[in-house]
Design a protein around this motif. Structure first.
Motif: not given
Length: 245
Positions: A223-236
């Motif tokens: 969802p657009a309001d879901e906070v997601v992370y980079c699978e490589e570096c973990g950054t938001i």
């Protein structure tokens, strides 16, 4: 964790401010004036040490000159006394011969002392030139140190001013970010140096790596309001129209 897309985008503003603060901190640490100051301080210490050395040598020679002057004056006084005795009445032949012998000895002694005095005075003249030269070098080193310090202080004042402005900007951005989202951002920033980054053309702008198809599929489904992370570096990761999803 949930956060409105607009709030998530504020993380990009925060990351930009933090990046600028990092650049300012790096600039503070790496100002060329720091190295210049170290070199200038070392040069000044060396110059002052050299000045002490040559001034000490000059002082030693001055003492030698004064000692020789006293010795010469003593010989001259003894010579004047012997000449006065030799010219006086009632002096016997043996005493006159003794006085004449002593006068010859005194003349040789005076000649030796005067030669030594001349040599020491020549040495003093030469060391005096060295003293003047080293004093000039020390003065120049002090002026250089003052100039570099002034430039360093001006640069630091500029950095301080810029940092103060960026910190005010940060406070304004932080006020718009919920506490839980801010905590997640700060945690990642402490671990990785970057707390949030934009996803552009399927590439994380923090680590510059392109996400694989599985990760991209997960992001498309989030969802657009879901906070997601980079699978490589973990950054938001902050998604936008140019994310390539």
């Amino acid at each position: 964790m949930k956060a409105e897309p607009a709030v998530q985008r504020r993380l990009l503003d925060l990351a930009e401010v933090d990046a600028e603060l990092n650049r300012l901190a790096h600039r503070r640490r790496t100002l060329p004036e720091h190295a210049e100051l170290s070199e200038a301080e070392a040069a000044l210490r060396s110059g002052r040490d050299k000045l002490v050395e040559v001034e000490t040598a000059a002082g030693d020679l001055d003492r030698d000159i004064r000692r020789l002057e006293r010795d010469v004056e003593g010989v001259r006084a003894r010579t004047d006394r012997d000449n006065a005795m030799l010219a006086g009445a009632g002096i016997g032949a043996k005493q006159a011969a003794d006085l004449q012998h002593e006068l010859e000895t005194l003349a040789r002694r005076q000649s030796v002392l005067e030669d030594e005095q001349l040599e020491v005075m020549e040495q003093r003249e030469a060391i005096g030139i060295d003293v003047d030269h080293v004093r000039g070098e020390v003065s120049a080193a002090e002026q250089r140190l003052t100039e570099i310090t002034r430039r360093r202080d001006t640069a630091l004042q500029d950095i301080d001013s810029a940092e103060a402005g960026r910190l005010r900007d940060r406070e304004k951005v932080v006020a718009d970010v919920p506490a839980d989202l801010l905590a997640a951002y700060e945690k990642r920033r402490a671990q990785r140096g970057v707390g949030a980054a934009k996803l552009v053309a399927r590439r994380c702008q923090a680590c510059r790596l392109e996400l694989d198809r599985t990760a991209l599929a997960d992001l498309r489904g989030a969802p657009a309001d879901e906070v997601v992370y980079c699978e490589e570096c973990g950054t938001i990761l902050v998604r936008s129209a140019d994310s390539g999803l």
